[in-house]
Write a protein that holds these residues in place. Structure first.
Motif, PDB file in Angstrom:
ATOM      1  N   ASP A 210      -1.556  20.611  -3.993  1.00 14.04           N
ATOM      2  CA  ASP A 210      -1.435  21.703  -3.030  1.00 14.04           C
ATOM      3  C   ASP A 210      -2.600  21.696  -2.050  1.00 14.04           C
ATOM      4  N   ALA A 211      -3.770  21.256  -2.521  1.00 12.41           N
ATOM      5  CA  ALA A 211      -4.952  21.203  -1.651  1.00 12.41           C
ATOM      6  C   ALA A 211      -4.897  20.018  -0.692  1.00 12.41           C
ATOM      7  N   GLY A 212      -3.822  19.207  -0.786  1.00  9.75           N
ATOM      8  CA  GLY A 212      -3.626  18.117   0.182  1.00  9.75           C
ATOM      9  C   GLY A 212      -4.090  16.762  -0.302  1.00  9.75           C
ATOM     10  N   TYR A 213      -4.564  16.689  -1.527  1.00  7.43           N
ATOM     11  CA  TYR A 213      -5.019  15.381  -2.029  1.00  7.43           C
ATOM     12  C   TYR A 213      -3.830  14.529  -2.465  1.00  7.43           C
ATOM     13  N   ARG A 214      -3.956  13.256  -2.223  1.00  9.13           N
ATOM     14  CA  ARG A 214      -2.940  12.289  -2.658  1.00  9.13           C
ATOM     15  C   ARG A 214      -3.661  11.095  -3.271  1.00  9.13           C
ATOM     16  N   GLN A 215      -2.896  10.195  -3.800  1.00  8.04           N
ATOM     17  CA  GLN A 215      -3.494   8.976  -4.348  1.00  8.04           C
ATOM     18  C   GLN A 215      -2.950   7.781  -3.578  1.00  8.04           C
ATOM     19  N   ARG A 216      -3.874   6.882  -3.156  1.00  7.83           N
ATOM     20  CA  ARG A 216      -3.408   5.675  -2.471  1.00  7.83           C
ATOM     21  C   ARG A 216      -3.531   4.481  -3.429  1.00  7.83           C
ATOM     22  N   LEU A 217      -2.437   3.773  -3.577  1.00 11.53           N
ATOM     23  CA  LEU A 217      -2.420   2.613  -4.461  1.00 11.53           C
ATOM     24  C   LEU A 217      -2.191   1.337  -3.659  1.00 11.53           C
ATOM     25  N   VAL A 218      -3.019   0.361  -3.913  1.00 12.97           N
ATOM     26  CA  VAL A 218      -2.789  -0.963  -3.357  1.00 12.97           C
ATOM     27  C   VAL A 218      -2.368  -1.834  -4.531  1.00 12.97           C
ATOM     28  N   TYR A 219      -1.219  -2.486  -4.441  1.00 14.45           N
ATOM     29  CA  TYR A 219      -0.768  -3.234  -5.617  1.00 14.45           C
ATOM     30  C   TYR A 219       0.136  -4.400  -5.252  1.00 14.45           C
ATOM     31  N   GLN A 220       0.241  -5.322  -6.178  1.00 16.71           N
ATOM     32  CA  GLN A 220       1.217  -6.410  -6.098  1.00 16.71           C
ATOM     33  C   GLN A 220       2.276  -6.085  -7.139  1.00 16.71           C
ATOM     34  N   SER A 221       3.523  -6.035  -6.689  1.00 11.35           N
ATOM     35  CA  SER A 221       4.559  -5.638  -7.643  1.00 11.35           C
ATOM     36  C   SER A 221       4.888  -6.795  -8.591  1.00 11.35           C
ATOM     37  N   ALA A 222       5.321  -6.411  -9.774  1.00 10.63           N
ATOM     38  CA  ALA A 222       5.499  -7.382 -10.860  1.00 10.63           C
ATOM     39  C   ALA A 222       6.478  -8.491 -10.493  1.00 10.63           C
ATOM     40  N   ASP A 223       7.462  -8.182  -9.639  1.00 13.84           N
ATOM     41  CA  ASP A 223       8.466  -9.205  -9.327  1.00 13.84           C
ATOM     42  C   ASP A 223       7.887 -10.299  -8.412  1.00 13.84           C
ATOM     43  N   ARG A 224       6.645 -10.116  -7.983  1.00 15.27           N
ATOM     44  CA  ARG A 224       6.036 -11.152  -7.154  1.00 15.27           C
ATOM     45  C   ARG A 224       5.299 -12.202  -7.995  1.00 15.27           C
ATOM     46  N   PHE A 225       5.423 -12.098  -9.331  1.00 11.74           N
ATOM     47  CA  PHE A 225       4.654 -12.990 -10.201  1.00 11.74           C
ATOM     48  C   PHE A 225       4.767 -14.448  -9.788  1.00 11.74           C
ATOM     49  N   TRP A 226       6.010 -14.945  -9.670  1.00 10.32           N
ATOM     50  CA  TRP A 226       6.159 -16.376  -9.380  1.00 10.32           C
ATOM     51  C   TRP A 226       5.760 -16.722  -7.955  1.00 10.32           C
ATOM     52  N   ARG A 227       6.014 -15.798  -7.016  1.00  7.50           N
ATOM     53  CA  ARG A 227       5.560 -16.062  -5.639  1.00  7.50           C
ATOM     54  C   ARG A 227       4.049 -16.211  -5.597  1.00  7.50           C
ATOM     55  N   LEU A 228       3.356 -15.313  -6.317  1.00  4.10           N
ATOM     56  CA  LEU A 228       1.894 -15.398  -6.355  1.00  4.10           C
ATOM     57  C   LEU A 228       1.426 -16.658  -7.077  1.00  4.10           C
ATOM     58  N   GLN A 229       2.165 -17.026  -8.131  1.00  4.94           N
ATOM     59  CA  GLN A 229       1.832 -18.262  -8.856  1.00  4.94           C
ATOM     60  C   GLN A 229       1.899 -19.461  -7.918  1.00  4.94           C
ATOM     61  N   TRP A 230       3.004 -19.569  -7.174  1.00 10.77           N
ATOM     62  CA  TRP A 230       3.166 -20.703  -6.267  1.00 10.77           C
ATOM     63  C   TRP A 230       2.098 -20.683  -5.184  1.00 10.77           C
ATOM     64  N   ALA A 231       1.856 -19.462  -4.651  1.00 12.94           N
ATOM     65  CA  ALA A 231       0.885 -19.353  -3.563  1.00 12.94           C
ATOM     66  C   ALA A 231      -0.507 -19.795  -4.038  1.00 12.94           C
TER      67      ALA A 231
ATOM     68  N   ILE B 111       0.876  -1.181   0.000  1.00 14.66           N
ATOM     69  CA  ILE B 111       0.000   0.000   0.000  1.00 14.66           C
ATOM     70  C   ILE B 111       0.906   1.222   0.000  1.00 14.66           C
ATOM     71  N   GLU B 112       0.696   2.092  -0.952  1.00 11.85           N
ATOM     72  CA  GLU B 112       1.600   3.221  -1.091  1.00 11.85           C
ATOM     73  C   GLU B 112       0.809   4.487  -1.407  1.00 11.85           C
ATOM     74  N   THR B 113       1.205   5.597  -0.778  1.00 11.54           N
ATOM     75  CA  THR B 113       0.563   6.868  -1.079  1.00 11.54           C
ATOM     76  C   THR B 113       1.479   7.646  -2.018  1.00 11.54           C
ATOM     77  N   ILE B 114       0.931   8.054  -3.140  1.00 11.88           N
ATOM     78  CA  ILE B 114       1.748   8.651  -4.193  1.00 11.88           C
ATOM     79  C   ILE B 114       1.204  10.037  -4.530  1.00 11.88           C
ATOM     80  N   ALA B 115       2.105  10.931  -4.799  1.00 16.59           N
ATOM     81  CA  ALA B 115       1.694  12.291  -5.182  1.00 16.59           C
ATOM     82  C   ALA B 115       1.389  12.321  -6.676  1.00 16.59           C
ATOM     83  N   PHE B 116       0.475  13.247  -7.055  1.00 19.10           N
ATOM     84  CA  PHE B 116       0.149  13.403  -8.481  1.00 19.10           C
ATOM     85  C   PHE B 116       1.333  14.034  -9.185  1.00 19.10           C
ATOM     86  N   SER B 117       1.759  13.427 -10.256  1.00 22.53           N
ATOM     87  CA  SER B 117       2.846  14.021 -11.028  1.00 22.53           C
ATOM     88  C   SER B 117       2.782  13.483 -12.446  1.00 22.53           C
TER      89      SER B 117
END
Lengths: 296, 340
Positions: free
Chosen positions: B294-315, B210-216
């Protein structure tokens, strides 16, 4: 009497319905036993439990000294011709024999092929193209080639035409003559069993009404016809099986070891069919509802 | 028992084997050329012919359908057909205990299913590996292998699904005792599970990031307008990541709707537009996004990173295999206690 099958208080329940309830029965070893009874008496359920296809809800059963289907060794000692003689439709006759050879601990391949020859069954024939009679013969062959100690047949001839019926029973009798084995065969038609059985069990509502040697039974049962009489006036050594009376005349079927002395009666022997029907028509409850064991 | 099981399966097994072999051949013949065409290209999607794209889709379809069909046509009838035809009485009265009967039937059938699907998946995974997630400099892209569109049709997972579907079919067949009904129920339950798993189970097989990311400009992925709702989407540094949730939050960190003024700020957006619209990368957009930041808004992303492909496959595969084993035990219990 040594027994090959012993059931005590055997019951099988489906939801609230009992297909078999409190059934206690012994099957003598070394005999061909006919299991007769009306539809719904529990014959098929009893035989399915004995074959190990069903397991009982209550009670105990031992077949060849062990609980049915408790091990491969126990299964090897029992040959079964199930009702409607199921076969694998897509397998050929020869493949059925191969299946038997591969799936059984004991298998007499020579016997199986000898029977196939004698029956003039084409080994390459697909099993679903066989006639009803051929199909029953194939299933019997599979059961016999196991060289079982007990052979169980559940209404094997019910759907066969008279000729196929006779051929099947003929084949069965030959097999029994050639092999040391006990047999139990069920039917609701006594006429099917008359020629093959030397022992008979009448099952009504899960209860054994009579069990005994066919000869002995026939020797000890009589039909008495005479002027109307009360059933209570029979001598104590005469066991009343069935009573029918009109205004003037009474017809009794009785079992007795002693000769019948009363000159009022016209006494005649009865056939197995009448004997069985007399026991089947008995009321379930009452003192005469107790099972009758006839000494060998 | 193995002989009998194989005898009953062999025609279908050989047909499936031929299908798998054909797929392997097609993959082996077309794969190397495909890889040559796209490797090192900055716009690999544009190098693909329509045949390539069709094959890519076909690979996904085959692996999506195959486990379902195996469940319906091998699993469903496995016990049900025997009960229907009464042949279980024949099998059970040979010198074969019920445990061995079921173990052999289930074991051999799932093994063949796993082999066929495993080989097919291997071929398709290998073939697709050079173009999974291929993008175009203009428009168009193929799905990443970690996204739900592809993940279930890559690597090990199809094998797990096939085993699971067959075990499910066997249990359903033992319970309902009717072949066609068992096939239909198996298919319906399997499809429902395949829809539910990517939504509720897979994202949490491994706790997601879970990561909070600024708009850019760097993180901006697009804006979607759906009726009154305006949704901003960002992407993680690696575009191959599987983004599960993408939501705008306010200064308190709570999910928030994008303020009204942002919509007015955006170039070329009509108020009453009901069709989803994507707004391109135009300069005024960055001003608006800066204002939002500037108004304080951010974006929250929930994600599985690509390098977890095989871990997720096995799981996921091992989860399906464990559930399959439980289904097999349930079938055995049912046959012992409810059928007998």
């Amino acid at each position: 009497m040594t027994t090959i099958l012993e059931a005590r208080g055997l019951g099988k329940r489906y939801g609230r319905r009992w297909a078999l309830q409190d059934c206690t029965v012994d099957l003598p070893a070394g005999h061909v036993t006919g299991l007769v009874g009306p539809n719904g008496a529990g014959k098929t359920t009893l035989l399915n439990i004995a074959a190990g296809v069903l397991s009982p809800s209550t009670g105990t059963i031992e077949v060849c000294g062990k609980r049915p289907a408790s091990s491969a060794a126990q299964l090897a000692r029992v040959g079964v011709v199930a009702q409607h003689t199921p076969i694998f439709a897509a397998l050929t006759v020869a493949e059925h024999l191969e299946m038997g050879a591969r799936l059984n601990l004991t298998w007499d391949d020579a016997l199986a092929w000898r029977r196939l020859d004698a029956l003039r069954l084409d080994p390459k024939q697909r099993a679903d193209r066989l006639s009803g009679g051929q199909r029953a013969q194939l299933v019997l062959t599979l059961a016999l080639a196991k060289r079982p100690e007990l052979l169980i047949l559940d209404e094997p001839v019910a759907s066969l035409d008279p000729l196929a019926r006779r051929e099947f029973l003929q084949g069965l009798m030959e097999a029994v003559a050639d092999n040391e084995m006990s047999v139990v065969i069920s039917s609701h038609l006594v006429s099917d069993l008359e020629r093959v059985c030397d022992h008979i069990i009448v099952l009504v509502d899960s209860k054994v009404r009579v069990s005994g040697d066919v000869e002995t039974l026939l020797d000890t049962h009589y039909r008495l016809v005479g002027p109307r009489r009360d059933t209570t006036r029979l001598p104590s050594d005469q066991h009343l099986v069935e009573a029918r009376s009109t205004d003037r005349q009474s017809t009794f079927i009785v079992r007795t070891e002693a000769p019948i002395a009363d000159p009022v009666w016209s006494v005649s022997r009865i056939g197995l069919e009448d004997l069985v029907l007399a026991y089947m028509s008995q009321p379930t409850e009452g003192p005469r509802g107790r099972p009758l064991e006839v000494a060998q | 028992m193995t002989w009998l099981t194989w005898r009953q399966l062999r025609l279908q097994a050989l047909t499936l084997g031929l299908l798998a072999a054909a797929i392997v051949v097609v993959a082996a013949v077309t794969g190397p050329n495909l890889a040559d065409a796209v490797t090192g290209n900055s716009s690999p999607y544009d190098q693909l012919t329509s045949t390539d794209r069709t094959l890519f889709t076909a690979g996904i379809v085959v692996l999506a359908v195959l486990p379902a069909l195996l469940g319906a046509f091998w699993g469903g009838p496995m016990v049900a057909r025997e009960l229907e035809a009464g042949t279980h009485q024949l099998a059970w009265t040979q010198s074969v205990t019920r445990r061995r009967w079921l173990a052999t039937k289930l074991g051999l059938t799932t093994a063949i299913a796993a082999l066929v699907v495993g080989v097919t998946s291997l071929a398709i995974t290998w073939w697709s590996s050079s173009i999974d997630g291929a993008v175009s400099s203009a428009s168009g892209a193929l799905p990443e292998r970690l996204t739900p569109v592809s993940f279930a049709m890559r690597g090990l997972t199809p094998l797990g699904y096939a085993v699971f579907a067959v075990a499910l079919g066997a249990l359903v067949g033992a319970i309902v005792r009717r072949t066609t009904l068992a096939m239909a129920i198996t298919l319906a339950v399997f499809i429902a599970i395949q829809i539910a798993v990517p939504i509720w189970v897979r994202p949490n097989l491994i706790p997601p990031t879970i990561e909070t990311i600024a708009f850019s400009q760097k993180t901006f992925a697009g804006i979607t307008i759906r009726g009154d709702q305006l949704l901003i989407e960002l992407h993680t540094p690696n575009r191959s990541d599987w983004v599960i949730a993408n939501e705008t939050i306010d200064t308190d960190g709570d999910p928030a709707t994008v303020p009204e003024w942002f919509r007015d700020c955006l170039p070329g957006v009509d108020g009453g537009n009901t069709a989803p619209t994507r707004v391109g990368n135009e300069d005024p957009l960055w001003d608006c996004l800066t204002q939002l930041t500037d108004a304080g808004y951010r974006q929250r992303l929930v994600y599985q990173s690509a390098d977890r492909f095989w871990r997720l496959q096995w799981a996921e595969t091992s989860t399906y295999l464990i559930v399959s084993a439980l289904l097999a035990l349930a079938s055995y219990w049912w046959i012992r206690h409810r059928l007998a």
